[in-house]
Design a protein around this motif. Structure first.
Motif, short mmCIF file in Angstrom:
data_model
loop_
_atom_site.label_atom_id
_atom_site.label_comp_id
_atom_site.label_asym_id
_atom_site.label_seq_id
_atom_site.Cartn_x
_atom_site.Cartn_y
_atom_site.Cartn_z
N GLY A 130 -7.14 1.39 -7.53
CA GLY A 130 -5.71 1.61 -7.58
C GLY A 130 -4.95 0.75 -8.57
O GLY A 130 -3.75 0.85 -8.67
N GLY A 131 -5.64 -0.09 -9.31
CA GLY A 131 -4.98 -0.94 -10.31
C GLY A 131 -6.00 -1.61 -11.20
O GLY A 131 -7.18 -1.64 -10.88
N GLY A 132 -5.55 -2.12 -12.32
CA GLY A 132 -6.45 -2.79 -13.24
C GLY A 132 -6.83 -4.18 -12.75
O GLY A 132 -6.42 -4.63 -11.68
N PHE A 133 -7.64 -4.87 -13.54
CA PHE A 133 -8.13 -6.20 -13.19
C PHE A 133 -7.55 -7.28 -14.09
O PHE A 133 -8.03 -8.39 -14.10
CB PHE A 133 -9.65 -6.25 -13.32
CG PHE A 133 -10.35 -5.26 -12.44
CD1 PHE A 133 -10.47 -5.49 -11.08
CD2 PHE A 133 -10.88 -4.11 -12.97
CE1 PHE A 133 -11.11 -4.58 -10.27
CE2 PHE A 133 -11.53 -3.20 -12.17
CZ PHE A 133 -11.64 -3.43 -10.81
N GLY A 134 -6.56 -6.97 -14.89
CA GLY A 134 -6.06 -7.90 -15.89
C GLY A 134 -6.81 -7.66 -17.19
O GLY A 134 -7.84 -6.98 -17.21
N ILE A 135 -6.33 -8.20 -18.27
CA ILE A 135 -6.90 -7.91 -19.58
C ILE A 135 -8.36 -8.34 -19.68
O ILE A 135 -9.20 -7.59 -20.18
CB ILE A 135 -6.05 -8.52 -20.71
CG1 ILE A 135 -6.49 -8.04 -22.09
CG2 ILE A 135 -6.08 -10.02 -20.69
CD1 ILE A 135 -5.98 -6.69 -22.42
N TRP A 136 -8.70 -9.51 -19.19
CA TRP A 136 -10.09 -9.99 -19.31
C TRP A 136 -11.01 -9.27 -18.34
O TRP A 136 -12.15 -8.96 -18.68
CB TRP A 136 -10.16 -11.50 -19.10
CG TRP A 136 -9.46 -12.23 -20.20
CD1 TRP A 136 -8.29 -12.91 -20.10
CD2 TRP A 136 -9.85 -12.31 -21.57
NE1 TRP A 136 -7.94 -13.42 -21.33
CE2 TRP A 136 -8.88 -13.07 -22.26
CE3 TRP A 136 -10.93 -11.81 -22.29
CZ2 TRP A 136 -8.96 -13.33 -23.61
CZ3 TRP A 136 -11.00 -12.08 -23.65
CH2 TRP A 136 -10.03 -12.83 -24.29
N GLY A 137 -10.55 -9.02 -17.14
CA GLY A 137 -11.36 -8.29 -16.18
C GLY A 137 -11.61 -6.86 -16.62
O GLY A 137 -12.73 -6.35 -16.49
N ASP A 138 -10.58 -6.21 -17.18
CA ASP A 138 -10.75 -4.85 -17.70
C ASP A 138 -11.73 -4.84 -18.87
O ASP A 138 -12.57 -3.95 -18.98
CB ASP A 138 -9.41 -4.28 -18.17
CG ASP A 138 -8.49 -3.93 -17.02
OD1 ASP A 138 -8.97 -3.86 -15.87
OD2 ASP A 138 -7.29 -3.73 -17.28
N LEU A 139 -11.63 -5.85 -19.75
CA LEU A 139 -12.52 -5.92 -20.90
C LEU A 139 -13.97 -6.09 -20.47
O LEU A 139 -14.85 -5.35 -20.93
CB LEU A 139 -12.11 -7.07 -21.81
CG LEU A 139 -13.01 -7.33 -23.03
CD1 LEU A 139 -12.96 -6.14 -23.97
CD2 LEU A 139 -12.60 -8.59 -23.73
N ILE A 140 -14.23 -7.01 -19.58
CA ILE A 140 -15.61 -7.26 -19.14
C ILE A 140 -16.15 -6.05 -18.39
O ILE A 140 -17.29 -5.61 -18.64
CB ILE A 140 -15.67 -8.53 -18.27
CG1 ILE A 140 -15.37 -9.75 -19.14
CG2 ILE A 140 -17.02 -8.66 -17.59
CD1 ILE A 140 -15.14 -11.03 -18.36
N THR A 141 -15.34 -5.49 -17.50
CA THR A 141 -15.77 -4.31 -16.74
C THR A 141 -16.07 -3.14 -17.68
O THR A 141 -17.08 -2.45 -17.53
CB THR A 141 -14.70 -3.90 -15.72
OG1 THR A 141 -14.42 -5.00 -14.87
CG2 THR A 141 -15.15 -2.72 -14.89
N GLY A 142 -15.20 -2.92 -18.65
CA GLY A 142 -15.38 -1.80 -19.58
C GLY A 142 -16.56 -1.98 -20.51
O GLY A 142 -17.30 -1.03 -20.79
N VAL A 143 -16.78 -3.19 -21.02
CA VAL A 143 -17.89 -3.43 -21.95
C VAL A 143 -19.23 -3.31 -21.22
O VAL A 143 -20.15 -2.65 -21.71
CB VAL A 143 -17.73 -4.80 -22.65
CG1 VAL A 143 -18.99 -5.17 -23.40
CG2 VAL A 143 -16.55 -4.78 -23.59
N VAL A 144 -19.34 -3.91 -20.05
CA VAL A 144 -20.57 -3.77 -19.27
C VAL A 144 -20.75 -2.31 -18.85
O VAL A 144 -21.85 -1.76 -18.89
CB VAL A 144 -20.58 -4.72 -18.05
CG1 VAL A 144 -21.77 -4.46 -17.16
CG2 VAL A 144 -20.56 -6.17 -18.51
#
Length: 87
Positions: free
Chosen positions: A21-35
């Motif tokens: 229901g929401g993002g994880f913040g810029i760093w959390g989104d980046l790590i989640t998306g790259v992995v």
């Protein structure tokens, strides 16, 4: 390299929206998306699905990030932020 990071951020944000229901913040989104892009790439290749272009990359990365979040919740049983009890 910057385009790969941009796709990772978008995919992580989309996966966060879909699964919790929401993002994880810029760093959390980046790590989640790259992995998730690695997981999604292998999953799509395993199923014999070829992806092309930016939209295909975002879709496969998002699917991989959702698989990653599902696996994390399966092993660590973390509740989404919206369902945590306020004290």
């Amino acid at each position: 390299m910057l385009w790969f990071l941009f796709i990772g951020i978008v995919a992580g944000w989309l996966a966060g929206l879909i699964s919790r229901g929401g993002g994880f913040g810029i760093w959390g989104d980046l790590i989640t998306g790259v992995v998730g892009s690695f997981i999604g790439g292998y999953a799509f290749k395993f199923m014999g699905i070829a992806v092309y272009g930016t939209i295909g990359s975002i879709i496969s990365s998002t699917v991989g990030a959702i698989i990653l979040l599902w696996a994390i919740r399966m092993f660590f049983h973390t509740a989404p932020a919206a369902h945590k009890k306020e004290e």
